[in-house]
Design a protein around this motif. Structure first.
Motif, PDB file in Angstrom:
ATOM      1  N   MET A  51     159.311  61.507  10.726  1.00 40.27           N
ATOM      2  CA  MET A  51     159.945  61.959  11.865  1.00 40.27           C
ATOM      3  C   MET A  51     158.701  61.892  12.879  1.00 40.27           C
ATOM      4  O   MET A  51     157.374  61.668  12.804  1.00 40.27           O
ATOM      5  CB  MET A  51     159.970  63.347  11.645  1.00 40.27           C
ATOM      6  CG  MET A  51     161.098  63.927  10.506  1.00 40.27           C
ATOM      7  SD  MET A  51     161.304  65.731  10.500  1.00 40.27           S
ATOM      8  CE  MET A  51     159.556  66.368  10.193  1.00 40.27           C
ATOM      9  N   ARG A  52     159.253  61.761  13.981  1.00 39.86           N
ATOM     10  CA  ARG A  52     158.479  61.608  15.362  1.00 39.86           C
ATOM     11  C   ARG A  52     158.667  62.559  16.106  1.00 39.86           C
ATOM     12  O   ARG A  52     159.823  63.427  16.603  1.00 39.86           O
ATOM     13  CB  ARG A  52     158.582  60.199  15.851  1.00 39.86           C
ATOM     14  CG  ARG A  52     159.729  59.885  16.530  1.00 39.86           C
ATOM     15  CD  ARG A  52     159.915  58.541  17.182  1.00 39.86           C
ATOM     16  NE  ARG A  52     160.428  57.695  15.849  1.00 39.86           N
ATOM     17  CZ  ARG A  52     160.445  56.499  16.413  1.00 39.86           C
ATOM     18  NH1 ARG A  52     159.960  55.872  17.396  1.00 39.86           N
ATOM     19  NH2 ARG A  52     160.695  55.649  15.134  1.00 39.86           N
ATOM     20  N   THR A  53     157.814  62.974  17.187  1.00 45.37           N
ATOM     21  CA  THR A  53     157.960  64.145  18.284  1.00 45.37           C
ATOM     22  C   THR A  53     158.518  63.457  19.258  1.00 45.37           C
ATOM     23  O   THR A  53     158.172  62.392  19.797  1.00 45.37           O
ATOM     24  CB  THR A  53     156.548  64.665  18.707  1.00 45.37           C
ATOM     25  OG1 THR A  53     155.940  65.111  17.492  1.00 45.37           O
ATOM     26  CG2 THR A  53     156.679  65.495  19.801  1.00 45.37           C
ATOM     27  N   LEU A  54     159.738  64.086  19.982  1.00 43.73           N
ATOM     28  CA  LEU A  54     160.536  63.524  21.059  1.00 43.73           C
ATOM     29  C   LEU A  54     159.370  63.573  22.284  1.00 43.73           C
ATOM     30  O   LEU A  54     158.295  64.329  22.446  1.00 43.73           O
ATOM     31  CB  LEU A  54     161.458  64.629  21.441  1.00 43.73           C
ATOM     32  CG  LEU A  54     162.815  64.337  20.934  1.00 43.73           C
ATOM     33  CD1 LEU A  54     162.832  64.793  19.479  1.00 43.73           C
ATOM     34  CD2 LEU A  54     163.906  65.035  21.632  1.00 43.73           C
ATOM     35  N   LYS A  55     159.606  62.544  23.085  1.00 42.37           N
ATOM     36  CA  LYS A  55     158.845  62.389  24.315  1.00 42.37           C
ATOM     37  C   LYS A  55     159.377  62.898  25.527  1.00 42.37           C
ATOM     38  O   LYS A  55     160.724  63.238  25.544  1.00 42.37           O
ATOM     39  CB  LYS A  55     158.726  60.930  24.784  1.00 42.37           C
ATOM     40  CG  LYS A  55     157.942  60.040  23.491  1.00 42.37           C
ATOM     41  CD  LYS A  55     157.783  58.753  23.966  1.00 42.37           C
ATOM     42  CE  LYS A  55     159.128  57.983  23.833  1.00 42.37           C
ATOM     43  NZ  LYS A  55     159.008  56.418  23.850  1.00 42.37           N
ATOM     44  N   GLY A  56     158.713  63.747  26.258  1.00 40.68           N
ATOM     45  CA  GLY A  56     159.060  64.473  27.506  1.00 40.68           C
ATOM     46  C   GLY A  56     158.141  65.356  28.040  1.00 40.68           C
ATOM     47  O   GLY A  56     157.083  65.666  27.422  1.00 40.68           O
TER      48      GLY A  56
ATOM     49  N   ASP B  54     153.045  66.779  10.253  1.00 46.96           N
ATOM     50  CA  ASP B  54     152.544  65.339   9.476  1.00 46.96           C
ATOM     51  C   ASP B  54     152.588  65.426   7.696  1.00 46.96           C
ATOM     52  O   ASP B  54     152.058  64.508   7.347  1.00 46.96           O
ATOM     53  CB  ASP B  54     151.327  64.928  10.224  1.00 46.96           C
ATOM     54  CG  ASP B  54     150.023  65.865  10.027  1.00 46.96           C
ATOM     55  OD1 ASP B  54     150.277  66.848   9.276  1.00 46.96           O
ATOM     56  OD2 ASP B  54     149.094  65.640  10.425  1.00 46.96           O
ATOM     57  N   ARG B  55     152.724  66.687   7.510  1.00 41.29           N
ATOM     58  CA  ARG B  55     152.899  67.050   6.117  1.00 41.29           C
ATOM     59  C   ARG B  55     153.681  68.084   5.730  1.00 41.29           C
ATOM     60  O   ARG B  55     154.351  68.920   6.759  1.00 41.29           O
ATOM     61  CB  ARG B  55     151.353  67.155   5.411  1.00 41.29           C
ATOM     62  CG  ARG B  55     150.879  68.331   6.053  1.00 41.29           C
ATOM     63  CD  ARG B  55     149.409  68.830   5.563  1.00 41.29           C
ATOM     64  NE  ARG B  55     148.895  69.734   6.200  1.00 41.29           N
ATOM     65  CZ  ARG B  55     148.785  71.206   5.535  1.00 41.29           C
ATOM     66  NH1 ARG B  55     149.627  71.252   4.529  1.00 41.29           N
ATOM     67  NH2 ARG B  55     148.350  72.050   6.246  1.00 41.29           N
ATOM     68  N   ALA B  56     154.265  68.069   4.561  1.00 48.06           N
ATOM     69  CA  ALA B  56     155.116  69.307   4.050  1.00 48.06           C
ATOM     70  C   ALA B  56     154.167  70.542   3.917  1.00 48.06           C
ATOM     71  O   ALA B  56     153.095  70.789   3.544  1.00 48.06           O
ATOM     72  CB  ALA B  56     155.672  68.842   2.871  1.00 48.06           C
ATOM     73  N   PHE B  57     155.192  71.593   4.421  1.00 43.68           N
ATOM     74  CA  PHE B  57     154.432  72.996   4.394  1.00 43.68           C
ATOM     75  C   PHE B  57     153.917  73.328   3.017  1.00 43.68           C
ATOM     76  O   PHE B  57     153.118  74.082   2.816  1.00 43.68           O
ATOM     77  CB  PHE B  57     155.261  74.003   5.018  1.00 43.68           C
ATOM     78  CG  PHE B  57     156.574  74.268   4.049  1.00 43.68           C
ATOM     79  CD1 PHE B  57     156.878  75.082   3.194  1.00 43.68           C
ATOM     80  CD2 PHE B  57     157.929  73.474   4.614  1.00 43.68           C
ATOM     81  CE1 PHE B  57     157.809  75.206   2.257  1.00 43.68           C
ATOM     82  CE2 PHE B  57     158.850  73.849   3.792  1.00 43.68           C
ATOM     83  CZ  PHE B  57     159.071  74.665   2.642  1.00 43.68           C
ATOM     84  N   ASP B  58     154.754  72.872   1.855  1.00 48.38           N
ATOM     85  CA  ASP B  58     154.417  73.173   0.455  1.00 48.38           C
ATOM     86  C   ASP B  58     153.604  72.431  -0.115  1.00 48.38           C
ATOM     87  O   ASP B  58     153.233  71.987  -1.421  1.00 48.38           O
ATOM     88  CB  ASP B  58     155.464  73.653  -0.135  1.00 48.38           C
ATOM     89  CG  ASP B  58     156.728  72.469  -0.314  1.00 48.38           C
ATOM     90  OD1 ASP B  58     156.270  71.483   0.259  1.00 48.38           O
ATOM     91  OD2 ASP B  58     157.568  72.644  -0.922  1.00 48.38           O
ATOM     92  N   ASP B  59     152.819  71.288   0.637  1.00 51.43           N
ATOM     93  CA  ASP B  59     151.882  70.019  -0.043  1.00 51.43           C
ATOM     94  C   ASP B  59     150.720  70.959  -0.960  1.00 51.43           C
ATOM     95  O   ASP B  59     150.333  70.276  -1.883  1.00 51.43           O
ATOM     96  CB  ASP B  59     151.197  69.461   0.826  1.00 51.43           C
ATOM     97  CG  ASP B  59     152.272  68.427   1.387  1.00 51.43           C
ATOM     98  OD1 ASP B  59     153.113  68.221   0.748  1.00 51.43           O
ATOM     99  OD2 ASP B  59     152.011  67.629   2.283  1.00 51.43           O
ATOM    100  N   PHE B  60     150.381  72.221  -0.571  1.00 53.72           N
ATOM    101  CA  PHE B  60     149.052  72.908  -1.009  1.00 53.72           C
ATOM    102  C   PHE B  60     149.527  73.200  -2.633  1.00 53.72           C
ATOM    103  O   PHE B  60     148.586  73.461  -3.328  1.00 53.72           O
ATOM    104  CB  PHE B  60     148.903  74.103  -0.380  1.00 53.72           C
ATOM    105  CG  PHE B  60     149.863  75.296  -0.568  1.00 53.72           C
ATOM    106  CD1 PHE B  60     149.674  76.194  -1.580  1.00 53.72           C
ATOM    107  CD2 PHE B  60     151.180  75.353   0.246  1.00 53.72           C
ATOM    108  CE1 PHE B  60     150.516  77.054  -1.776  1.00 53.72           C
ATOM    109  CE2 PHE B  60     151.958  76.293   0.099  1.00 53.72           C
ATOM    110  CZ  PHE B  60     151.640  77.354  -1.024  1.00 53.72           C
ATOM    111  N   ALA B  61     150.755  73.319  -2.990  1.00 51.88           N
ATOM    112  CA  ALA B  61     151.254  73.792  -4.175  1.00 51.88           C
ATOM    113  C   ALA B  61     151.479  72.682  -5.193  1.00 51.88           C
ATOM    114  O   ALA B  61     151.941  72.670  -6.583  1.00 51.88           O
ATOM    115  CB  ALA B  61     152.716  74.589  -4.231  1.00 51.88           C
ATOM    116  N   VAL B  62     151.255  71.244  -4.592  1.00 54.83           N
ATOM    117  CA  VAL B  62     151.680  70.051  -5.556  1.00 54.83           C
ATOM    118  C   VAL B  62     150.550  69.906  -6.597  1.00 54.83           C
ATOM    119  O   VAL B  62     149.291  70.226  -6.242  1.00 54.83           O
ATOM    120  CB  VAL B  62     151.593  68.920  -4.704  1.00 54.83           C
ATOM    121  CG1 VAL B  62     151.770  67.370  -5.482  1.00 54.83           C
ATOM    122  CG2 VAL B  62     152.859  68.906  -3.672  1.00 54.83           C
TER     123      VAL B  62
END
Length: 353
Positions: A1-6, A328-336
């Motif tokens: 994903m990318r952040t919209l410009k504006g 830039d990462r999944a919110f549940d990466d800490f539980a992997v």
């Protein structure tokens, strides 16, 4: 994903005879002062932006970018809405659209069309020189007088209309392809490309051309009573430009989507400033972020009630608040814990003896 410009702002509704709206330098300073980071630049006024010169002169383009950079803004896209309209004009609208052409070409449909083609091709070259990746325009219309099937729908006539529209646009699309720029049609009532079905029909006519794309403006879809969120699901791969424009449809016992020939204030469906209408922009910005939209969120101010400068000032803040800085990462990466094929098979009870 990318952040919209504006946020970016379409300047068409703000160019005028008085300062700061009568020069590009003045407009850029005004837009920057409101919080905009970019401008969508109309190309029909050489005093503001000389499209013919921009197509041939890198020095001129560099100078334009220097003026804008001095105010901390850039160009999001060039616009040829008025010139694009002239690519296809049904005779019923000949006089209505004749004023979009230079005075010397008015009353001369063939000359007007040739000029419009040249303008679009110049826009491709100018966009390339400016380092832009998308361009905004209208499709024009041959079939629009027959949008309602009375007399009954004439399939042969509609086939001919879309075949001719594709024939006229194909060399222009090729020019944009050579320039490396996406050509984005604003789907708009009055244009032959006004919804998803008509866009699909045209896209098939130009053999799914890689530069044939959409300028997504939810207001025009809402006033046609379309599901503008589902539209993104259907066509996100072809959406390359985005107008932030609000609208409302107030159910009436006296008129409907056709407007009753009334002023904008009195219509059941009418345009509003962002946040004042019914469009669910939170959901739109979420979907565009989800689908990795690569472009700018551009305010197009058209409101039947609110003052334009107020709408512009509020619009800059509105867009800024709605842009989602994507993770830039999944919110549940800490539980992997662990991964890999062997670990997965063990988790499934499929460990080999």
């Amino acid at each position: 994903m990318r952040t919209l410009k504006g946020p970016s702002i379409f300047l068409a509704q703000f160019i005028g005879e008085d300062a700061p709206f009568n020069t590009l330098d003045g407009l850029a300073g005004w837009a920057a002062g409101l919080g905009f980071k970019a401008i969508q630049l109309p190309t029909g006024n050489p005093a503001i932006f000389d499209l013919t010169l921009a197509a041939s002169s890198q020095t001129y383009c560099d100078d334009i970018q220097g003026i804008l950079a001095g105010h901390g803004v850039c160009i999001s896209e060039l616009s040829t809405h008025l010139q694009g309209q002239l690519i296809a004009v049904h005779p019923a609208y000949d006089l209505a659209f004749d004023g979009f052409a230079p005075p010397a070409l008015r009353g001369n449909p063939a000359g007007r069309y040739s000029w419009a083609v040249s303008e679009l091709k110049n826009a491709a070259q100018a966009s390339q020189r400016l380092g832009l990746t998308a361009h905004a325009t209208f499709s024009g219309s041959l079939a629009w007088p027959y949008f309602y099937p009375w007399p009954p729908r004439n399939a042969i006539m509609l086939d001919e209309a879309f075949a001719e529209l594709a024939l006229r646009w194909r060399p222009i699309l090729d020019a944009f392809d050579e320039a490396g720029v996406d050509l984005c049609y604003e789907l708009h009532p009055g244009e032959d490309l006004h919804d998803g079905v008509t866009f699909e029909r045209f896209l098939a006519g130009v053999d799914n051309h890689p530069r044939c794309h959409i300028l997504f403006d939810p207001s025009h879809l809402h006033l046609q009573q379309m599901d503008y969120l589902a539209f993104i699901d259907h066509y996100h791969s072809r959406i390359r430009a985005f107008h932030v424009k609000d609208a409302e449809y107030r159910l009436s016992g006296r008129s409907g989507v056709y407007g009753g020939y009334q002023s904008w204030q009195d219509r059941a469906g009418r345009f509003r400033s962002p946040g004042d209408g019914q469009i669910d922009f939170s959901a739109i910005f979420s979907k565009l972020a989800q689908y990795d939209f690569p472009g700018w969120a551009t305010l197009e101010w058209e409101c039947c009630l609110k003052d334009g400068e107020t709408g512009a000032r509020e619009g800059a803040a509105f867009i800024t608040q709605h842009i989602i800085p994507v993770a830039d990462r999944a919110f549940d990466d800490f539980a992997v814990t662990a991964d890999g094929l062997q670990h997965a098979r063990r988790m499934l009870g499929l460990e080999r003896e």
